[in-house]
Design a protein around this motif. Structure first.
Motif, PDB file in Angstrom:
ATOM      1  N   GLU A  75       4.149  25.885  15.823  1.00 15.09           N
ATOM      2  CA  GLU A  75       3.946  27.239  15.314  1.00 15.09           C
ATOM      3  C   GLU A  75       3.762  27.219  13.798  1.00 15.09           C
ATOM      4  O   GLU A  75       2.919  27.946  13.255  1.00 15.09           O
ATOM      5  CB  GLU A  75       5.132  28.120  15.706  1.00 15.09           C
ATOM      6  N   ALA A  76       4.544  26.388  13.095  1.00 11.73           N
ATOM      7  CA  ALA A  76       4.411  26.283  11.640  1.00 11.73           C
ATOM      8  C   ALA A  76       3.020  25.770  11.259  1.00 11.73           C
ATOM      9  O   ALA A  76       2.427  26.219  10.265  1.00 11.73           O
ATOM     10  CB  ALA A  76       5.493  25.368  11.074  1.00 11.73           C
ATOM     11  N   GLU A 216      -0.289  35.080  17.824  1.00  9.66           N
ATOM     12  CA  GLU A 216      -1.174  33.942  18.061  1.00  9.66           C
ATOM     13  C   GLU A 216      -0.440  32.634  17.803  1.00  9.66           C
ATOM     14  O   GLU A 216      -0.499  31.694  18.608  1.00  9.66           O
ATOM     15  CB  GLU A 216      -2.403  34.053  17.157  1.00  9.66           C
ATOM     16  N   ALA A 217       0.268  32.548  16.674  1.00 16.95           N
ATOM     17  CA  ALA A 217       0.981  31.319  16.332  1.00 16.95           C
ATOM     18  C   ALA A 217       2.076  31.019  17.351  1.00 16.95           C
ATOM     19  O   ALA A 217       2.288  29.859  17.741  1.00 16.95           O
ATOM     20  CB  ALA A 217       1.579  31.428  14.933  1.00 16.95           C
ATOM     21  N   GLN A 218       2.791  32.054  17.796  1.00 16.62           N
ATOM     22  CA  GLN A 218       3.837  31.859  18.801  1.00 16.62           C
ATOM     23  C   GLN A 218       3.264  31.329  20.107  1.00 16.62           C
ATOM     24  O   GLN A 218       3.842  30.440  20.745  1.00 16.62           O
ATOM     25  CB  GLN A 218       4.582  33.172  19.027  1.00 16.62           C
ATOM     26  N   ALA A 219       2.114  31.875  20.508  1.00 15.44           N
ATOM     27  CA  ALA A 219       1.473  31.415  21.737  1.00 15.44           C
ATOM     28  C   ALA A 219       1.029  29.967  21.621  1.00 15.44           C
ATOM     29  O   ALA A 219       1.155  29.176  22.566  1.00 15.44           O
ATOM     30  CB  ALA A 219       0.276  32.310  22.077  1.00 15.44           C
ATOM     31  N   PHE A 220       0.525  29.584  20.442  1.00 20.73           N
ATOM     32  CA  PHE A 220       0.103  28.202  20.207  1.00 20.73           C
ATOM     33  C   PHE A 220       1.299  27.259  20.314  1.00 20.73           C
ATOM     34  O   PHE A 220       1.229  26.211  20.966  1.00 20.73           O
ATOM     35  CB  PHE A 220      -0.545  28.089  18.838  1.00 20.73           C
ATOM     36  N   GLY A 221       2.404  27.632  19.683  1.00 19.68           N
ATOM     37  CA  GLY A 221       3.597  26.792  19.755  1.00 19.68           C
ATOM     38  C   GLY A 221       4.067  26.583  21.174  1.00 19.68           C
ATOM     39  O   GLY A 221       4.453  25.479  21.583  1.00 19.68           O
ATOM     40  N   LYS A 222       4.023  27.635  21.970  1.00 20.41           N
ATOM     41  CA  LYS A 222       4.454  27.553  23.369  1.00 20.41           C
ATOM     42  C   LYS A 222       3.539  26.610  24.159  1.00 20.41           C
ATOM     43  O   LYS A 222       4.002  25.809  24.982  1.00 20.41           O
ATOM     44  CB  LYS A 222       4.449  28.939  23.998  1.00 20.41           C
ATOM     45  N   LEU A 223       2.229  26.691  23.898  1.00 14.28           N
ATOM     46  CA  LEU A 223       1.284  25.840  24.628  1.00 14.28           C
ATOM     47  C   LEU A 223       1.405  24.378  24.220  1.00 14.28           C
ATOM     48  O   LEU A 223       1.271  23.483  25.058  1.00 14.28           O
ATOM     49  CB  LEU A 223      -0.148  26.342  24.401  1.00 14.28           C
ATOM     50  N   VAL A 224       1.642  24.108  22.929  1.00 15.96           N
ATOM     51  CA  VAL A 224       1.844  22.718  22.504  1.00 15.96           C
ATOM     52  C   VAL A 224       3.064  22.133  23.213  1.00 15.96           C
ATOM     53  O   VAL A 224       3.056  20.979  23.669  1.00 15.96           O
ATOM     54  CB  VAL A 224       2.001  22.632  20.975  1.00 15.96           C
TER      55      VAL A 224
END
Length: 236
Positions: A75-76, A216-224
């Motif tokens: 997320e970062a 968007e960033a939270q969703a990306f972190g979850k998918l990673v």
């Protein structure tokens, strides 16, 4: 990784993403360098380009794989990319993306943040992350529908397909196709810099985006976190 060349006569700063061996993919350090190159500009026009046969492949997958599924680190990283895109969008200078070859994922999203996007006949565009369980998270889910419309944005993002220069022009993803996109930067730089700066501010006057980018960033972190093994498989 980021080269800067200033043409004082034309008031153009050329910023080149220079990692051609990996299609100019960006690491955390590369994003920091790019942000500095944009923030330090006092020219009226910034011309953003890639070195070699690609514009930018977006996030460096070795970097993403190195998060080992850590949601907070992912997320970062997404937020770092978003910050660079905002720096491009909010820069006093007019930022022209000269796109030759592939603009993929985060690379496409950096281009979306630019004020003007000009592609060569060989330029191509896409958000292929969905094919291995991710998506570009540097502001693209905010900007892509705004630029090409909801229908086109959904189809591009959900299919992961590659778009050629002709299709990109037809849907408004780019505004022109030129053999040398820098000529458009030169056209803009030839105008009164105070007028171009004011026009950019007025045309860029938009509404709330921070909430969308946070989601968007939270969703990306979850998918990673969910697809760490898939990311590693792409690198093998």
């Amino acid at each position: 990784m980021i080269d800067v060349d200033v043409d004082a006569d034309r008031s153009i700063r050329t910023v080149t993403i220079d990692r051609p061996a990996v299609r100019n993919a960006l690491t955390v350090d590369g994003l920091a360098e790019l942000e500095t190159a944009i923030a330090d500009a006092d020219e009226s026009v910034i011309y953003l380009r890639g070195s070699g046969p690609a514009f930018c492949a977006g996030a460096d997958l070795e970097t993403v794989s190195g998060f080992d599924g850590d949601r907070e680190r992912a997320e970062a990283f997404a937020r770092r990319g978003q910050r660079v895109a905002r720096a491009i969008e909010d820069a006093p200078a007019v930022v022209v993306a000269g796109i030759d070859g592939p603009a993929r994922g985060g690379g496409l999203e950096l281009a979306l943040a630019c004020d003007v996007r000009v592609g060569t006949p060989d330029s191509t565009y896409g958000e292929p992350g969905v094919t291995f369980g991710l998506f570009g998270a540097w502001g693209g889910t905010v900007r892509l529908p705004r630029i090409v419309g909801d229908g086109n944005a959904l189809e591009i993002a959900l299919s992961g397909r590659t778009i050629d220069a002709g299709d990109a022009l037809r849907m408004g993803l780019i505004s022109r196709i030129e053999d040398d996109p820098r000529t458009v930067a030169e056209e803009i730089a030839a105008n009164a810099d105070d007028a171009t700066a004011v026009l950019k501010r007025r045309l860029r006057d938009d509404r709330e985006r921070a909430t969308q980018e946070r989601h968007e960033a939270q969703a990306f972190g979850k998918l990673v976190a969910a697809h760490a093994d898939d990311i590693d498989a792409v690198l093998e």
